[in-house]
Design an enzyme around this catalytic site. Sequence first.
Site, mmCIF file in Angstrom:
data_model
loop_
_atom_site.group_PDB
_atom_site.id
_atom_site.type_symbol
_atom_site.label_atom_id
_atom_site.label_comp_id
_atom_site.label_asym_id
_atom_site.label_seq_id
_atom_site.Cartn_x
_atom_site.Cartn_y
_atom_site.Cartn_z
ATOM 1 N N ASP A 6 0.853 -1.189 0.000
ATOM 2 C CA ASP A 6 0.000 0.000 0.000
ATOM 3 C C ASP A 6 0.885 1.234 0.000
ATOM 4 O OD1 ASP A 6 -2.328 1.527 -0.028
ATOM 5 O OD2 ASP A 6 -2.444 1.648 2.142
ATOM 6 N N SER A 7 0.323 2.343 -0.445
ATOM 7 C CA SER A 7 1.073 3.599 -0.406
ATOM 8 C C SER A 7 1.377 3.980 1.044
ATOM 9 C CB SER A 7 0.264 4.705 -1.081
ATOM 10 O OG SER A 7 -0.993 4.828 -0.456
ATOM 11 N N CYS A 69 -3.612 -1.260 -2.416
ATOM 12 C CA CYS A 69 -3.918 0.149 -2.680
ATOM 13 C C CYS A 69 -4.793 0.275 -3.936
ATOM 14 C CB CYS A 69 -2.596 0.871 -2.890
ATOM 15 S SG CYS A 69 -2.740 2.608 -3.252
ATOM 16 N N THR A 71 -5.457 3.029 -5.526
ATOM 17 C CA THR A 71 -4.826 3.956 -6.465
ATOM 18 C C THR A 71 -3.807 3.198 -7.320
ATOM 19 O OG1 THR A 71 -5.137 5.637 -4.772
ATOM 20 C CG2 THR A 71 -3.658 6.184 -6.577
ATOM 21 N N CYS A 200 -10.833 2.829 -0.866
ATOM 22 C CA CYS A 200 -9.478 3.258 -0.490
ATOM 23 C C CYS A 200 -9.189 2.598 0.842
ATOM 24 C CB CYS A 200 -9.413 4.776 -0.364
ATOM 25 S SG CYS A 200 -7.852 5.350 0.361
ATOM 26 N N HIS A 202 -7.497 3.405 3.226
ATOM 27 C CA HIS A 202 -7.447 4.287 4.403
ATOM 28 C C HIS A 202 -8.828 4.547 5.001
ATOM 29 C CE1 HIS A 202 -3.447 4.965 2.909
ATOM 30 N NE2 HIS A 202 -3.173 5.838 3.857
HETATM 31 N N1 DGL Z 1 -4.449 3.629 0.209
HETATM 32 C C1 DGL Z 1 -4.643 4.224 -1.070
HETATM 33 C C2 DGL Z 1 -5.829 3.601 -1.802
HETATM 34 O O1 DGL Z 1 -6.340 2.595 -1.416
HETATM 35 C C3 DGL Z 1 -4.885 5.677 -1.071
HETATM 36 C C4 DGL Z 1 -4.039 6.540 -0.259
HETATM 37 C C5 DGL Z 1 -3.180 7.406 -1.128
HETATM 38 O O2 DGL Z 1 -3.690 8.403 -1.660
HETATM 39 O O3 DGL Z 1 -2.026 7.045 -1.238
HETATM 40 O O4 DGL Z 1 -6.259 4.125 -2.789
#
Ligand code: DGL
Length: 285
Positions: A6-7, A69, A71, A200, A202
């Site tokens: 993940d980011s 992630c 994204t 997402c 998060h």
């Molecule tokens: N965790 C990332 C996702 O699921 C988003 C967070 C980010 O913008 O890096 O899209």
Amino acid sequence: MIGVFDSGFGGLTVLDSLVEALPQYDYLFLADSARAPYGARSLDVIYEFTLESVEWLFNEGCPLVILACNTASTRALRNIQQLHLPARRPDRRVLGVVRPSAEALAGLPPDAVPGVTPPSLATGVVAVLGTESTIASDSYALELRKLAPRLELVQQACPLWAPLVEAGELAGPGTEWFLRRSLEPVLAPRRLPQRILLGCTHYPLLLPGIRRLVPESVEILTQGEIVASRLVSWLARHPDQEARLGRGGRRRFATTDDPAWFAGRGGRLLGRPLSAERVRLRPVH
Ligand code: DGL
């Protein structure tokens, strides 16, 4: 090890569900915290960063990597699967979170098989919330068109939600203002969705605040359990890949930024202490 990327530390919400559903395997979690959030970055940059992370996980011994992630899944997965793996890593696999989540939005069962299970005949409205980049990619709409052509999809970018989570601002009037601002357009009474996907990793950390603002009749889907149940089914259909996975029950955590910060945030999220190591990613040529 199963690599989970993940980011930031939000992907631990997915890792947690994977470990619960499949505790026997070894896991290596990588957060590119030094460069998170990815959500407002360009396609090329997200691809480059994701590829570096995936290659690091491969080099550490992961035959299978899950892009936890959204994204990264919407912006990098297809090129990694269709261009990078065949040319450079034909023996490795990379899976994302969009397809399984779209299947769940469509109401398809966890053992749905791509190309075999018929599309869902469900009608009505569903919604997906995600980063700017995830929503701009239109990936959820493209998947849903195949999986449930009669479902109407409302897509909403929530640009500040992931940065709020990374900053530890999970509640309070300021956070609630941003939650309201992105939720209001989704909750129009005439087009109220039956289900909302938190697209997402998060966002589950904001769930109590989101739940308070969303009518009770609306189901809120988080991705951890969805991805875990679909991975169980994928491994059963790919015994050759399953056989390559270590079964020592080990967990390892890596971050590209301060490991103490990551361990603090991540430990609070998982509800147990964890230790992390700092790693450096290299450009992939
Ligand atoms: N965790 C990332 C996702 O699921 C988003 C967070 C980010 O913008 O890096 O899209």
